[in-house]
Design a protein around this motif. Structure first.
Motif, mmCIF file in Angstrom:
data_model
loop_
_atom_site.group_PDB
_atom_site.id
_atom_site.type_symbol
_atom_site.label_atom_id
_atom_site.label_comp_id
_atom_site.label_asym_id
_atom_site.label_seq_id
_atom_site.Cartn_x
_atom_site.Cartn_y
_atom_site.Cartn_z
ATOM 1 N N VAL A 7 19.993 11.736 10.784
ATOM 2 C CA VAL A 7 19.768 10.456 11.462
ATOM 3 C C VAL A 7 20.452 10.439 12.824
ATOM 4 N N ASN A 8 21.663 10.982 12.915
ATOM 5 C CA ASN A 8 22.350 11.047 14.208
ATOM 6 C C ASN A 8 21.530 11.805 15.237
ATOM 7 N N ARG A 40 18.342 1.645 19.730
ATOM 8 C CA ARG A 40 18.271 2.896 18.985
ATOM 9 C C ARG A 40 19.492 3.122 18.103
ATOM 10 N N SER A 41 20.672 2.919 18.644
ATOM 11 C CA SER A 41 21.903 3.167 17.890
ATOM 12 C C SER A 41 22.039 2.210 16.715
ATOM 13 N N ALA A 42 21.704 0.941 16.927
ATOM 14 C CA ALA A 42 21.796 -0.048 15.849
ATOM 15 C C ALA A 42 20.807 0.264 14.735
ATOM 16 N N ILE A 43 19.595 0.676 15.096
ATOM 17 C CA ILE A 43 18.596 1.011 14.080
ATOM 18 C C ILE A 43 19.028 2.268 13.331
ATOM 19 N N GLY A 44 19.564 3.261 14.063
ATOM 20 C CA GLY A 44 20.055 4.470 13.414
ATOM 21 C C GLY A 44 21.188 4.175 12.442
ATOM 22 N N THR A 45 22.114 3.316 12.860
ATOM 23 C CA THR A 45 23.212 2.910 11.973
ATOM 24 C C THR A 45 22.677 2.201 10.736
ATOM 25 N N SER A 46 21.659 1.367 10.926
ATOM 26 C CA SER A 46 21.048 0.658 9.793
ATOM 27 C C SER A 46 20.400 1.627 8.816
ATOM 28 N N VAL A 47 19.737 2.648 9.342
ATOM 29 C CA VAL A 47 19.111 3.651 8.477
ATOM 30 C C VAL A 47 20.174 4.388 7.669
ATOM 31 N N ILE A 48 21.284 4.754 8.324
ATOM 32 C CA ILE A 48 22.370 5.445 7.619
ATOM 33 C C ILE A 48 22.925 4.563 6.508
#
Length: 302
Positions: free
Chosen positions: A291-292, A221-229
């Motif tokens: 996104v966070n 989840r965190s990696a995908i969220g970072t990618s979206v940002i």
């Protein structure tokens, strides 16, 4: 009478407080660099966005004039619309392609190391160089794409970067499938998942899709969220691909905020350009917050 002995917890607390000064000392250079090169310029951009400033003479306060001019500019409306569409494309297709590639590589099929290496090569080349490469790729006279299409339809002629609505998609393809950063972030999280979790799920009868859906995807989840940002903020600041291909045209079909900002600077309208910069900064903060919260990136996975 003997003084009472301090407990180990009290001693540890005193030692931690004694070490704070060294922590602050090592943080000081970073704090100074942040204040000098980030915080102070951001404040200056915000203040000068309310002024008439040509970059040479002293700024003159003009209130909300720059913001009114910005919101009434037809090119600005197109830029916001394009940004919205590019964010949707980036969030679902760009990030989705990178995530899918990461999950395929995680299965370690035959030749996965070679595929990972080849997948990374295009991302070593700068965005400006890729823009120039795509100018030839989409060229009507000598481009690979049109030459291939003319094998089927000899009369086919389209100037992709100069014809509406194809220009929007031609610009989009200059970055859409170069998602190695997304792949590396997600693949790193996949590699860090304890094998005990996967093995326990398999013992309980979980299928491959259930393993991905209920264990691997949530733990990434965190990696995908970072990618979206990263993807969405890159779309806000996207400049080279547009400047070297369409320059915002045809008409305003591929106009972006960064093109308008640079145009303001070249026209010696620094106050107006800074107003656009403030808006880009605010949009970035809004995206970061949404996104966070959506991906619960402040919640620990384990």
């Amino acid at each position: 009478m003997k003084a009472p002995k301090s407990s180990p917890r009290v001693k540890a607390s005193k030692m931690e407080r004694a070490n704070y000064k060294w922590i602050y000392l090592f943080l000081l250079p970073t704090v100074l660099i942040f204040l000098m090169f980030y915080f102070v310029p951001i404040i200056q951009v915000f203040l000068t966005s309310f002024t008439k400033w040509d970059g040479f003479n002293a700024p003159e306060f003009n209130g909300l004039t720059n913001y009114i001019n910005m919101f009434t500019n037809s090119g600005f409306t197109y830029a916001l619309k394009n940004l919205f569409y590019w964010c949707l494309v980036g969030m679902f297709l760009h990030v989705g392609f990178g995530v899918l590639t990461a999950f395929v590589l995680y299965q370690k099929p035959r030749g996965w190391k070679f595929t990972r290496m080849v997948f990374m090569i295009p991302n070593v080349i700068s965005a400006a160089a890729w823009a120039m490469i795509y100018r030839f790729f989409f060229s009507d006279d000598m481009g690979i794409l049109n030459s291939f299409i003319r094998l089927i339809d000899p009369n086919f002629h389209v100037q992709w970067f100069y014809t509406s609505p194809w220009a929007f998609w031609a610009v989009t393809f200059t970055w859409l499938f170069y998602a190695v950063i997304v792949t590396l972030l997600v693949l790193g999280d996949l590699m860090n998942i304890p094998q005990e979790l996967n093995e326990a799920a398999k013992i309980d009868g979980a299928s491959g899709w259930q393993l991905v859906r209920h264990i691997q995807l949530p733990l990434c989840r965190s990696a995908i969220g970072t990618s979206v940002i990263c993807t969405l903020t890159s779309r806000i600041s996207m400049y080279e691909q547009i400047s070297l291909t369409t320059q915002g045209g045809p008409g305003d079909d591929t106009m972006s905020l960064s093109i308008l900002l640079v145009k303001g600077i070249t026209d010696y309208r620094y106050g107006y350009a800074n107003a656009i910069g403030v808006l880009m900064f605010v949009i970035g903060l809004i995206i970061l917050g949404i996104v966070n919260k959506a991906f619960r990136m402040d919640v620990s996975d384990y």
